[in-house]
Design a protein around this motif. Structure first.
Motif, PDB file in Angstrom:
ATOM      1  N   ALA A  66     -91.784 -59.480  11.028  1.00 24.09           N
ATOM      2  CA  ALA A  66     -91.517 -58.207  11.322  1.00 24.09           C
ATOM      3  C   ALA A  66     -90.824 -58.256  12.518  1.00 24.09           C
ATOM      4  N   ASP A  67     -91.020 -58.834  13.535  1.00 25.23           N
ATOM      5  CA  ASP A  67     -90.244 -58.922  14.747  1.00 25.23           C
ATOM      6  C   ASP A  67     -88.966 -59.339  14.750  1.00 25.23           C
ATOM      7  N   GLU A  70     -86.896 -56.397  12.988  1.00 30.20           N
ATOM      8  CA  GLU A  70     -86.808 -55.049  13.773  1.00 30.20           C
ATOM      9  C   GLU A  70     -86.309 -55.429  15.113  1.00 30.20           C
ATOM     10  N   ASN A  86     -95.154 -56.926  17.469  1.00 27.29           N
ATOM     11  CA  ASN A  86     -95.635 -55.950  16.433  1.00 27.29           C
ATOM     12  C   ASN A  86     -97.253 -56.097  16.426  1.00 27.29           C
ATOM     13  N   GLN A  89     -98.571 -56.037  20.547  1.00 29.69           N
ATOM     14  CA  GLN A  89     -97.664 -55.061  21.471  1.00 29.69           C
ATOM     15  C   GLN A  89     -97.313 -55.786  22.922  1.00 29.69           C
ATOM     16  N   GLU A 127     -87.662 -44.929  11.982  1.00 35.13           N
ATOM     17  CA  GLU A 127     -88.393 -45.911  12.834  1.00 35.13           C
ATOM     18  C   GLU A 127     -89.781 -44.984  13.263  1.00 35.13           C
ATOM     19  N   LYS A 128     -89.680 -43.852  13.160  1.00 35.90           N
ATOM     20  CA  LYS A 128     -90.974 -43.055  13.616  1.00 35.90           C
ATOM     21  C   LYS A 128     -91.943 -43.359  12.373  1.00 35.90           C
ATOM     22  N   ASP A 129     -91.327 -43.704  11.198  1.00 38.88           N
ATOM     23  CA  ASP A 129     -92.403 -43.574   9.888  1.00 38.88           C
ATOM     24  C   ASP A 129     -92.939 -44.980   9.966  1.00 38.88           C
ATOM     25  N   SER A 130     -94.109 -45.286  10.560  1.00 36.98           N
ATOM     26  CA  SER A 130     -94.450 -46.466  10.338  1.00 36.98           C
ATOM     27  C   SER A 130     -94.954 -47.178   9.067  1.00 36.98           C
ATOM     28  N   LYS A 131     -95.220 -46.147   8.212  1.00 34.48           N
ATOM     29  CA  LYS A 131     -95.612 -46.663   7.015  1.00 34.48           C
ATOM     30  C   LYS A 131     -94.336 -47.099   6.111  1.00 34.48           C
ATOM     31  N   VAL A 133     -91.443 -48.103   7.579  1.00 39.41           N
ATOM     32  CA  VAL A 133     -90.917 -49.491   8.225  1.00 39.41           C
ATOM     33  C   VAL A 133     -91.903 -50.537   7.705  1.00 39.41           C
ATOM     34  N   LEU A 134     -93.315 -50.532   7.541  1.00 40.97           N
ATOM     35  CA  LEU A 134     -93.939 -51.473   6.904  1.00 40.97           C
ATOM     36  C   LEU A 134     -93.740 -51.928   5.460  1.00 40.97           C
TER      37      LEU A 134
END
Length: 217
Positions: A66-67, A70, A86, A89, A127-131, A133-134
């Motif tokens: 993920a890192d 992103e 991720n 944090q 990017e603001k939609d975490s679901k 992105v996941l």
């Protein structure tokens, strides 16, 4: 969400605890990594891209997929990679090895096409939609793992290579060459106990020597 009082939560300390069996962690050897590095792959192929993603993760002490996906060009400054993990944090700062700089150079011409990301997987994703992105990262991870199987076959490696194996590979090759305190920093573990337990999967020389000492007669 505050609907139920915490005292009614059945899991946690002094309550129900689910114990997972210890997983077997197997990393690649230095020779196997070299075999992957030396494969002649078509730069337009999925295998070539997958190798770049995997090697970049390995070269940076096994940073998680993920890192990696992103990662943005703005995170690369003054020869260092600075990013926020991720998982917990934490803010991480790592020197960028020459081998990583080479990989980055392959993608630099497309800097303006991937919404600021180094790799193209998250292009066009909010990017603001975490679901969202996941979901994209999970699908990308499956795809990368599929092509890693092909890479393993080409490199004649008889191990199940996945993106996460890059982390195990770093642990396996580092062995006892690096102090546990330094490994804690590289792995970004909060507790040194976590590092000791993790690295115990890959340090076997003392145990091997002890076994030989007993049965070598």
């Amino acid at each position: 969400e505050g609907i139920i009082d915490n005292k009614n939560y059945p899991f946690g300390k002094d309550k129900i605890q689910i114990k997972f069996p210890e997983s077997i962690k197997i990393g690649l050897t230095q020779e196997e990594v070299l075999a992957i590095e030396q494969l002649e792959l078509d730069p337009s192929s999925k295998e070539w891209h997958t190798r770049n993603v995997w090697l970049l993760s390995f070269y940076l002490a096994g940073i998680r997929v993920a890192d990696v996906l992103e990662m943005k060009w703005k995170d690369v400054q003054d020869g260092r990679l600075r990013y926020q993990m991720n998982k917990n944090q934490k803010v991480v700062s790592l020197k960028i090895p020459d081998k990583v700089l080479t990989i980055l150079s392959y993608y630099e011409p497309y800097k303006s096409l991937n919404d600021g990301h180094v790799f193209p997987e998250l292009k066009g994703v909010d990017e603001k939609d975490s679901k969202a992105v996941l979901a994209v990262i999970r699908n990308a991870n499956k795809t990368l793992n599929k092509y890693l199987k092909r890479i393993a076959k080409l490199a004649k490696i008889n191990k199940n290579i996945t993106m996460h194996i890059s982390r195990h590979t770093f642990g396996n090759i580092s062995g006892d060459k690096i102090s546990v305190q330094m490994l804690q920093k590289l792995y970004r573990h909060s507790s040194i106990t976590t590092t000791v337990n993790y690295q115990a999967n890959f340090i076997s020389k003392d145990v091997d020597d002890a076994l030989d000492a007993v049965i070598d007669f």
